[in-house]
Write a protein that holds these residues in place. Structure first.
Motif, PDB file in Angstrom:
ATOM      1  N   GLY A   5     -61.183  96.002   7.317  1.00 53.05           N
ATOM      2  CA  GLY A   5     -60.285  95.770   6.200  1.00 53.05           C
ATOM      3  C   GLY A   5     -60.887  96.365   4.941  1.00 53.05           C
ATOM      4  O   GLY A   5     -61.340  97.487   4.921  1.00 53.05           O
ATOM      5  N   ASN A   6     -60.878  95.596   3.851  1.00 54.62           N
ATOM      6  CA  ASN A   6     -61.463  96.056   2.589  1.00 54.62           C
ATOM      7  C   ASN A   6     -62.836  95.441   2.338  1.00 54.62           C
ATOM      8  O   ASN A   6     -63.409  95.629   1.269  1.00 54.62           O
ATOM      9  CB  ASN A   6     -60.521  95.684   1.424  1.00 54.62           C
ATOM     10  N   ARG A   7     -63.341  94.701   3.304  1.00 53.91           N
ATOM     11  CA  ARG A   7     -64.599  93.985   3.122  1.00 53.91           C
ATOM     12  C   ARG A   7     -65.732  94.745   3.796  1.00 53.91           C
ATOM     13  O   ARG A   7     -65.716  94.966   5.000  1.00 53.91           O
ATOM     14  CB  ARG A   7     -64.464  92.582   3.714  1.00 53.91           C
ATOM     15  N   PRO A   8     -66.758  95.147   3.034  1.00 55.64           N
ATOM     16  CA  PRO A   8     -67.867  95.874   3.658  1.00 55.64           C
ATOM     17  C   PRO A   8     -68.683  94.962   4.557  1.00 55.64           C
ATOM     18  O   PRO A   8     -68.708  93.741   4.377  1.00 55.64           O
ATOM     19  CB  PRO A   8     -68.687  96.356   2.464  1.00 55.64           C
ATOM     20  N   ARG A   9     -69.337  95.558   5.516  1.00 51.02           N
ATOM     21  CA  ARG A   9     -70.181  94.788   6.411  1.00 51.02           C
ATOM     22  C   ARG A   9     -71.425  94.301   5.693  1.00 51.02           C
ATOM     23  O   ARG A   9     -71.911  94.921   4.758  1.00 51.02           O
ATOM     24  CB  ARG A   9     -70.574  95.639   7.618  1.00 51.02           C
ATOM     25  N   SER A  10     -71.949  93.188   6.177  1.00 52.13           N
ATOM     26  CA  SER A  10     -73.160  92.613   5.601  1.00 52.13           C
ATOM     27  C   SER A  10     -74.357  93.504   5.930  1.00 52.13           C
ATOM     28  O   SER A  10     -74.311  94.319   6.862  1.00 52.13           O
ATOM     29  CB  SER A  10     -73.403  91.216   6.178  1.00 52.13           C
ATOM     30  N   PRO A  11     -75.457  93.368   5.180  1.00 50.93           N
ATOM     31  CA  PRO A  11     -76.651  94.177   5.473  1.00 50.93           C
ATOM     32  C   PRO A  11     -77.153  94.016   6.908  1.00 50.93           C
ATOM     33  O   PRO A  11     -77.579  94.989   7.528  1.00 50.93           O
ATOM     34  CB  PRO A  11     -77.679  93.660   4.455  1.00 50.93           C
ATOM     35  N   PHE A  12     -77.085  92.787   7.443  1.00 54.13           N
ATOM     36  CA  PHE A  12     -77.552  92.583   8.819  1.00 54.13           C
ATOM     37  C   PHE A  12     -76.695  93.359   9.806  1.00 54.13           C
ATOM     38  O   PHE A  12     -77.213  94.017  10.715  1.00 54.13           O
ATOM     39  CB  PHE A  12     -77.533  91.098   9.179  1.00 54.13           C
ATOM     40  N   LEU A  13     -75.371  93.303   9.649  1.00 57.38           N
ATOM     41  CA  LEU A  13     -74.492  94.013  10.585  1.00 57.38           C
ATOM     42  C   LEU A  13     -74.636  95.524  10.443  1.00 57.38           C
ATOM     43  O   LEU A  13     -74.517  96.254  11.441  1.00 57.38           O
ATOM     44  CB  LEU A  13     -73.041  93.587  10.380  1.00 57.38           C
ATOM     45  N   ARG A  14     -74.907  95.998   9.227  1.00 60.80           N
ATOM     46  CA  ARG A  14     -75.146  97.435   9.061  1.00 60.80           C
ATOM     47  C   ARG A  14     -76.431  97.845   9.770  1.00 60.80           C
ATOM     48  O   ARG A  14     -76.515  98.912  10.370  1.00 60.80           O
ATOM     49  CB  ARG A  14     -75.199  97.810   7.582  1.00 60.80           C
ATOM     50  N   ALA A  15     -77.456  96.979   9.706  1.00 58.96           N
ATOM     51  CA  ALA A  15     -78.701  97.263  10.427  1.00 58.96           C
ATOM     52  C   ALA A  15     -78.466  97.226  11.933  1.00 58.96           C
ATOM     53  O   ALA A  15     -78.975  98.071  12.684  1.00 58.96           O
ATOM     54  CB  ALA A  15     -79.777  96.257  10.030  1.00 58.96           C
ATOM     55  N   LEU A  16     -77.667  96.258  12.385  1.00 57.77           N
ATOM     56  CA  LEU A  16     -77.376  96.124  13.809  1.00 57.77           C
ATOM     57  C   LEU A  16     -76.640  97.345  14.341  1.00 57.77           C
ATOM     58  O   LEU A  16     -76.834  97.748  15.499  1.00 57.77           O
ATOM     59  CB  LEU A  16     -76.521  94.870  14.030  1.00 57.77           C
ATOM     60  N   ALA A  17     -75.820  97.941  13.497  1.00 53.34           N
ATOM     61  CA  ALA A  17     -75.028  99.093  13.922  1.00 53.34           C
ATOM     62  C   ALA A  17     -75.887 100.305  14.265  1.00 53.34           C
ATOM     63  O   ALA A  17     -75.461 101.164  15.047  1.00 53.34           O
ATOM     64  CB  ALA A  17     -74.014  99.460  12.839  1.00 53.34           C
ATOM     65  N   VAL A  18     -77.076 100.380  13.713  1.00 53.98           N
ATOM     66  CA  VAL A  18     -77.921 101.563  13.951  1.00 53.98           C
ATOM     67  C   VAL A  18     -79.165 101.242  14.772  1.00 53.98           C
ATOM     68  O   VAL A  18     -79.892 102.157  15.172  1.00 53.98           O
ATOM     69  CB  VAL A  18     -78.346 102.220  12.616  1.00 53.98           C
ATOM     70  N   ASP A  19     -79.425  99.972  15.035  1.00 55.49           N
ATOM     71  CA  ASP A  19     -80.627  99.598  15.790  1.00 55.49           C
ATOM     72  C   ASP A  19     -80.397  99.825  17.286  1.00 55.49           C
ATOM     73  O   ASP A  19     -79.583  99.154  17.909  1.00 55.49           O
ATOM     74  CB  ASP A  19     -80.956  98.129  15.539  1.00 55.49           C
ATOM     75  N   ASP A  20     -81.107 100.789  17.847  1.00 53.76           N
ATOM     76  CA  ASP A  20     -81.000 101.052  19.279  1.00 53.76           C
ATOM     77  C   ASP A  20     -82.340 100.841  19.982  1.00 53.76           C
ATOM     78  O   ASP A  20     -82.667 101.521  20.954  1.00 53.76           O
ATOM     79  CB  ASP A  20     -80.473 102.462  19.548  1.00 53.76           C
ATOM     80  N   SER A  21     -83.139  99.899  19.461  1.00 51.51           N
ATOM     81  CA  SER A  21     -84.414  99.583  20.109  1.00 51.51           C
ATOM     82  C   SER A  21     -84.182  99.135  21.543  1.00 51.51           C
ATOM     83  O   SER A  21     -84.918  99.514  22.456  1.00 51.51           O
ATOM     84  CB  SER A  21     -85.152  98.489  19.327  1.00 51.51           C
ATOM     85  N   LEU A  22     -83.174  98.284  21.744  1.00 57.51           N
ATOM     86  CA  LEU A  22     -82.705  97.983  23.090  1.00 57.51           C
ATOM     87  C   LEU A  22     -81.659  99.024  23.457  1.00 57.51           C
ATOM     88  O   LEU A  22     -80.829  99.385  22.612  1.00 57.51           O
ATOM     89  CB  LEU A  22     -82.087  96.590  23.144  1.00 57.51           C
ATOM     90  N   PRO A  23     -81.685  99.531  24.685  1.00 57.88           N
ATOM     91  CA  PRO A  23     -80.708 100.571  25.042  1.00 57.88           C
ATOM     92  C   PRO A  23     -79.297  99.994  25.066  1.00 57.88           C
ATOM     93  O   PRO A  23     -79.018  99.018  25.762  1.00 57.88           O
ATOM     94  CB  PRO A  23     -81.154 100.994  26.450  1.00 57.88           C
ATOM     95  N   ILE A  24     -78.414 100.574  24.289  1.00 59.38           N
ATOM     96  CA  ILE A  24     -77.011 100.160  24.286  1.00 59.38           C
ATOM     97  C   ILE A  24     -76.198 101.316  23.721  1.00 59.38           C
ATOM     98  O   ILE A  24     -76.652 102.030  22.823  1.00 59.38           O
ATOM     99  CB  ILE A  24     -76.804  98.865  23.459  1.00 59.38           C
ATOM    100  N   GLU A  25     -75.033 101.529  24.282  1.00 62.90           N
ATOM    101  CA  GLU A  25     -74.212 102.663  23.876  1.00 62.90           C
ATOM    102  C   GLU A  25     -73.529 102.379  22.542  1.00 62.90           C
ATOM    103  O   GLU A  25     -73.132 101.236  22.264  1.00 62.90           O
ATOM    104  CB  GLU A  25     -73.168 102.961  24.944  1.00 62.90           C
ATOM    105  N   PRO A  26     -73.383 103.402  21.704  1.00 59.45           N
ATOM    106  CA  PRO A  26     -72.718 103.219  20.406  1.00 59.45           C
ATOM    107  C   PRO A  26     -71.322 102.612  20.525  1.00 59.45           C
ATOM    108  O   PRO A  26     -70.921 101.814  19.684  1.00 59.45           O
ATOM    109  CB  PRO A  26     -72.661 104.642  19.832  1.00 59.45           C
ATOM    110  N   GLU A  27     -70.593 102.959  21.587  1.00 60.45           N
ATOM    111  CA  GLU A  27     -69.250 102.414  21.763  1.00 60.45           C
ATOM    112  C   GLU A  27     -69.301 100.912  21.982  1.00 60.45           C
ATOM    113  O   GLU A  27     -68.476 100.164  21.446  1.00 60.45           O
ATOM    114  CB  GLU A  27     -68.557 103.100  22.942  1.00 60.45           C
ATOM    115  N   ALA A  28     -70.278 100.443  22.749  1.00 60.29           N
ATOM    116  CA  ALA A  28     -70.411  99.005  22.973  1.00 60.29           C
ATOM    117  C   ALA A  28     -70.761  98.290  21.677  1.00 60.29           C
ATOM    118  O   ALA A  28     -70.237  97.203  21.389  1.00 60.29           O
ATOM    119  CB  ALA A  28     -71.478  98.736  24.037  1.00 60.29           C
TER     120      ALA A  28
END
Length: 280
Positions: A5-28
């Motif tokens: 919507g018009n609400r930006p994601r929180s800092p934690f969720l933005r960090a979660l979006a790019v953290d791939d330390s555990l293997p997981i596909e971007p789509e998931a």
């Protein structure tokens, strides 16, 4: 970074979006973050989980009584598919469909790289909700048990398989494997709220043994991780399994979290193996 919507994601969720330390596909990750931001997850879900957990334990108690057992697999599957079609959000539905494919791939990897011959590979790769009428949740559980039984006692390889020795015969990459579907206005429920409703249906419409086996099957995650870790030389895979110790049978307590962590586990393991396949 996409916003909801018009609400930006929180800092934690933005960090979660790019953290791939555990293997997981971007789509998931994308689907899961969208699900986290579904309003029902933070408003309706806590109430649903509280009320339906009590109902689940009541059904569980009644089913454990020495009464005649009944099952209604067809009705169960029709109800789930109808509910997903009309009330569950599209991204939650895609997570459900992905789970069929990720687990089928993981088990097919075990079959393809096992010394045991003649084990039939899994074919449960539904692309749409309607496909789940045939590739049912009940069959999904039973196929897991069949594969583990038919593979027999585990014989670890003397050494991890080389990249060229690994077989991907029945592996199906998820790219394009899950079809898109138009969204209805009523499709507002998040993944966890939907599961809170489904778990009571499962308990009611399966026999007590079927349901007991289904909710304890998650604990085979550790066994699968150990086996695949030995095949590819990565013992850290066992740490990805939240559900462990399959010899210790449990009831429906904490079922929602255990189910969710089973889903994460298959996503992690699928992504780890897909990276290995692509490098080979």
């Amino acid at each position: 970074m996409a916003d909801t919507g018009n609400r930006p994601r929180s800092p934690f969720l933005r960090a979660l979006a790019v953290d791939d330390s555990l293997p997981i596909e971007p789509e998931a990750v994308r689907l899961w973050l969208n699900d986290i931001e579904t309003p029902t997850r933070w408003s309706l879900r806590p109430l649903l989980q509280f009320l339906l957990a009590m109902l689940l334990h009541l059904i569980w108690f009644v089913k454990r009584l020495p009464l005649p057992q009944f099952r209604a697999h067809g009705l169960l599957q029709r109800l789930i598919c109808a509910f997903c079609t009309h009330f569950v959000s599209p991204h939650a539905n895609r997570l459900i469909l992905r789970h069929f494919a990720t687990e089928s791939n993981v088990l097919n990897f075990l079959i393809d790289n096992s010394e045991e011959l003649g084990v039939e590979p899994l074919t449960l790769y539904p692309r749409r909700i309607d496909d789940m009428l045939d590739a049912s949740f009940v069959k999904h559980d039973q196929e897991l048990f069949r594969v583990i039984e038919e593979l027999g006692p585990w014989r670890p390889p003397a050494a991890p398989l080389s990249t060229h020795a690994i077989s991907w015969r029945h592996w199906r990459p998820l790219e394009g494997a899950v079809g898109e579907a138009p969204c209805k206005r009523t499709q507002v429920l998040d993944f966890e709220s939907a599961h809170a409703l489904f778990m009571c249906l499962f308990c009611l419409l399966l026999t007590r043994e079927e349901y007991r086996d289904a909710i304890n099957g998650f604990n085979l995650d550790q066994s699968i991780a150990i086996r695949i870790g030995q095949l590819i030389g990565d013992p850290s895979l066992a740490e990805m399994a939240y559900n462990k110790h399959p010899h210790y049978l449990v009831g429906p307590w904490n079922l929602s979290q255990r189910f969710l962590m089973h889903g994460f586990f298959t996503e992690y393991l699928y992504a780890r193996l897909e990276r290995l396949r692509c490098r080979g």
